[in-house]
Scaffold this motif. Structure first.
Motif, PDB file in Angstrom:
ATOM      1  N   ASN A  71       0.838  -1.209   0.000  1.00 21.91           N
ATOM      2  CA  ASN A  71       0.000   0.000   0.000  1.00 21.91           C
ATOM      3  C   ASN A  71       0.872   1.257   0.000  1.00 21.91           C
ATOM      4  O   ASN A  71       0.609   2.209  -0.726  1.00 21.91           O
ATOM      5  N   HIS A  77      -3.146   2.967  -2.104  1.00 21.60           N
ATOM      6  CA  HIS A  77      -4.255   2.178  -1.566  1.00 21.60           C
ATOM      7  C   HIS A  77      -5.143   1.594  -2.663  1.00 21.60           C
ATOM      8  O   HIS A  77      -5.640   0.473  -2.554  1.00 21.60           O
ATOM      9  N   GLY A  92      -3.584  -1.317  -3.910  1.00 20.94           N
ATOM     10  CA  GLY A  92      -3.761  -2.335  -2.873  1.00 20.94           C
ATOM     11  C   GLY A  92      -5.122  -3.019  -3.003  1.00 20.94           C
ATOM     12  O   GLY A  92      -5.228  -4.248  -2.925  1.00 20.94           O
ATOM     13  N   LEU A 125      -5.880  -6.993  -3.785  1.00 23.80           N
ATOM     14  CA  LEU A 125      -6.713  -7.896  -2.971  1.00 23.80           C
ATOM     15  C   LEU A 125      -7.778  -8.574  -3.835  1.00 23.80           C
ATOM     16  O   LEU A 125      -8.084  -9.757  -3.658  1.00 23.80           O
ATOM     17  N   LYS A 167       4.876 -17.005   8.334  1.00 20.25           N
ATOM     18  CA  LYS A 167       5.431 -15.647   8.242  1.00 20.25           C
ATOM     19  C   LYS A 167       6.875 -15.654   8.760  1.00 20.25           C
ATOM     20  O   LYS A 167       7.784 -15.111   8.125  1.00 20.25           O
TER      21      LYS A 167
HETATM   22  N1  LIG Z   1      -5.593  -1.339   0.014  1.00 23.79           N
HETATM   23  C1  LIG Z   1      -6.141  -1.936   1.059  1.00 23.79           C
HETATM   24  N2  LIG Z   1      -5.372  -2.192   2.147  1.00 23.79           N
HETATM   25  C2  LIG Z   1      -5.928  -2.826   3.190  1.00 23.79           C
HETATM   26  C3  LIG Z   1      -7.265  -3.226   3.191  1.00 23.79           C
HETATM   27  N3  LIG Z   1      -7.512  -3.836   4.383  1.00 23.79           N
HETATM   28  C4  LIG Z   1      -6.357  -3.822   5.083  1.00 23.79           C
HETATM   29  N4  LIG Z   1      -5.378  -3.216   4.376  1.00 23.79           N
HETATM   30  C5  LIG Z   1      -3.998  -2.947   4.763  1.00 23.79           C
HETATM   31  O1  LIG Z   1      -3.316  -4.165   4.937  1.00 23.79           O
HETATM   32  C6  LIG Z   1      -2.144  -3.871   5.745  1.00 23.79           C
HETATM   33  C7  LIG Z   1      -1.817  -5.052   6.622  1.00 23.79           C
HETATM   34  O2  LIG Z   1      -0.600  -4.826   7.185  1.00 23.79           O
HETATM   35  P1  LIG Z   1       0.023  -5.675   8.341  1.00 23.79           P
HETATM   36  O3  LIG Z   1      -1.067  -6.341   9.150  1.00 23.79           O
HETATM   37  O4  LIG Z   1       0.977  -4.790   9.073  1.00 23.79           O
HETATM   38  O5  LIG Z   1       0.773  -6.839   7.672  1.00 23.79           O
HETATM   39  P2  LIG Z   1       1.696  -6.922   6.392  1.00 23.79           P
HETATM   40  O6  LIG Z   1       2.240  -5.603   5.974  1.00 23.79           O
HETATM   41  O7  LIG Z   1       0.903  -7.647   5.342  1.00 23.79           O
HETATM   42  O8  LIG Z   1       2.895  -7.805   6.852  1.00 23.79           O
HETATM   43  P3  LIG Z   1       2.949  -9.353   7.073  1.00 23.79           P
HETATM   44  O9  LIG Z   1       1.545  -9.820   7.293  1.00 23.79           O
HETATM   45  O10 LIG Z   1       3.801  -9.537   8.281  1.00 23.79           O
HETATM   46  O11 LIG Z   1       3.577  -9.966   5.854  1.00 23.79           O
HETATM   47  C8  LIG Z   1      -2.437  -2.589   6.505  1.00 23.79           C
HETATM   48  O12 LIG Z   1      -1.584  -1.588   6.045  1.00 23.79           O
HETATM   49  C9  LIG Z   1      -3.887  -2.266   6.116  1.00 23.79           C
HETATM   50  O13 LIG Z   1      -4.086  -0.890   5.959  1.00 23.79           O
HETATM   51  C10 LIG Z   1      -8.054  -2.925   2.052  1.00 23.79           C
HETATM   52  O14 LIG Z   1      -9.253  -3.226   1.963  1.00 23.79           O
HETATM   53  N5  LIG Z   1      -7.447  -2.296   1.018  1.00 23.79           N
END
Ligand SMILES: Nc1nc2c(ncn2[C@@H]2O[C@H](COP(=O)(O)OP(=O)(O)OP(=O)(O)O)[C@@H](O)[C@H]2O)c(=O)[nH]1
Length: 313
Positions: free
Chosen positions: A192, A197, A200, A204, A299
């Motif tokens: 992201n 975003h 992102g 997903l 992880k």
């Molecule tokens: N673009 C987008 N981002 C999302 C959504 N839901 C959650 N996120 C993002 O997903 C990210 C998850 O980050 P973390 O839980 O820190 O985990 P990670 O960066 O994937 O790291 P690891 O899980 O350790 O590999 C966060 O930055 C959330 O903002 C969504 O619907 N859209």
């Protein structure tokens, strides 16, 4: 899985609804046809058996059903359509010459949403059909809102929770194993931060589609469990097959080839999966906790992989 909800795709506003008329008298069908064919696509069947087959094959939006027919009568047709998950939600309207109160009650019990009396009043028939088509479309739209994830279009967490209970009950009955997997997109926060975003969100959506495409068996189920987390239910898999499938799903996500410069060494978006196998005597909470523990291990072990919580077979 038979218990899975069916979500008909929303019809484009311009699409003509399809009405199936089941009546053994061709003349009666002709009458209904002349009343409805300007507004609707009208399918016709002249026996109960043919009507059921047509209903399954063509999935009409509504069925008009004659009560009195030889061999398979209207009540039997209704019972069979209501029993089959593929047609259970299709609204049924009985067409009846009867004014008998008991028969009227039986129509409601058979699952009819309405009935119209012969001789038919064209305006009443058209009005009743239109009302029930509108109600059905509204009910479908509400169900989609309640159970599907708005971003990815796959089932949401509410649907998963419901499906997990059903899958466990089925596993208890069949004695078959049940696998639960939790998946999490790797370094998604960095994705992201790096690509924005919106990218992102698109990522997903593609991961969700890849997971769904990676499932093959009728009872397999994938849902968006939270932000970048996915949960899967897979009935009837031996542990070794569950691990193989999980590895295949990781591969499917890699194969999307979505560049991720701050991700794992592969340089593309990847997924970590935690896998827990149980039987019908496990609880959803237990399977989730075990899958989550394995996800944590995946992880820690470098991401882009599946870890299995193996129990003695
Ligand atoms: N673009 C987008 N981002 C999302 C959504 N839901 C959650 N996120 C993002 O997903 C990210 C998850 O980050 P973390 O839980 O820190 O985990 P990670 O960066 O994937 O790291 P690891 O899980 O350790 O590999 C966060 O930055 C959330 O903002 C969504 O619907 N859209």
């Amino acid at each position: 899985m038979g218990s899975m909800m069916a979500f008909p795709a929303p019809a484009p506003p311009s699409a003509r609804a399809t009405v199936l008329v089941i009546d053994d008298q061709p003349l009666n069908i002709q009458t209904v046809y002349s009343m409805l064919s300007q507004q609707y696509e009208v399918l016709m069947a002249t026996s109960g058996e043919a009507g059921i087959a047509l209903c399954l094959a063509q999935q009409p939006d509504i069925v008009l059903l004659d009560l009195v027919m030889p061999e398979v009568d209207g009540m039997q047709v209704a019972a069979r359509l209501k029993q089959d998950p593929r047609t259970a939600a299709t609204p049924l309207i009985f067409i009846t010459a009867s004014t008998d109160a008991q028969e009227e009650s039986a129509c409601w019990q058979a699952g009819a949403v309405d009935f119209v009396s012969k001789p038919l009043n064209p305006l009443t028939l058209r009005h009743r059909v239109q009302v029930h088509l509108t109600l059905r479309r509204q009910a479908d739209a509400l169900q989609r809102l309640a159970y599907l994830d708005g971003l990815t279009g796959i089932p949401n967490r509410r649907y998963f929770d419901q499906q997990a209970d059903t899958a466990l009950a089925l596993a208890r009955r069949s004695g078959e194993p049940l696998t639960l997997m939790l998946g999490d997109v790797d370094f998604f926060k960095r994705y992201n931060d790096l690509y924005g975003h919106q990218a992102g969100d698109a990522c997903l959506t593609q991961v969700a589609a890849a997971l769904q495409a990676g499932l093959r068996r009728p009872g397999d189920f994938v849902a968006r469990y939270g932000g970048e987390e996915f949960a899967l239910l897979l009935p009837g898999l031996a542990q070794a097959d569950a691990l193989r499938l999980a590895q295949h799903l990781c591969q499917q996500v890699r194969a999307l080839q979505l560049p991720h410069a701050a991700g794992t060494a592969a340089g593309v978006v990847s997924l970590s999966l935690g896998v827990a196998c149980g039987d019908g005597h496990a609880s959803v909470a237990d399977l989730l906790a075990r899958a989550d523990a394995q996800l944590y291990l995946a992880k820690g072990a470098g991401r882009d992989r599946a870890c299995l919580d193996a129990v003695a077979p």
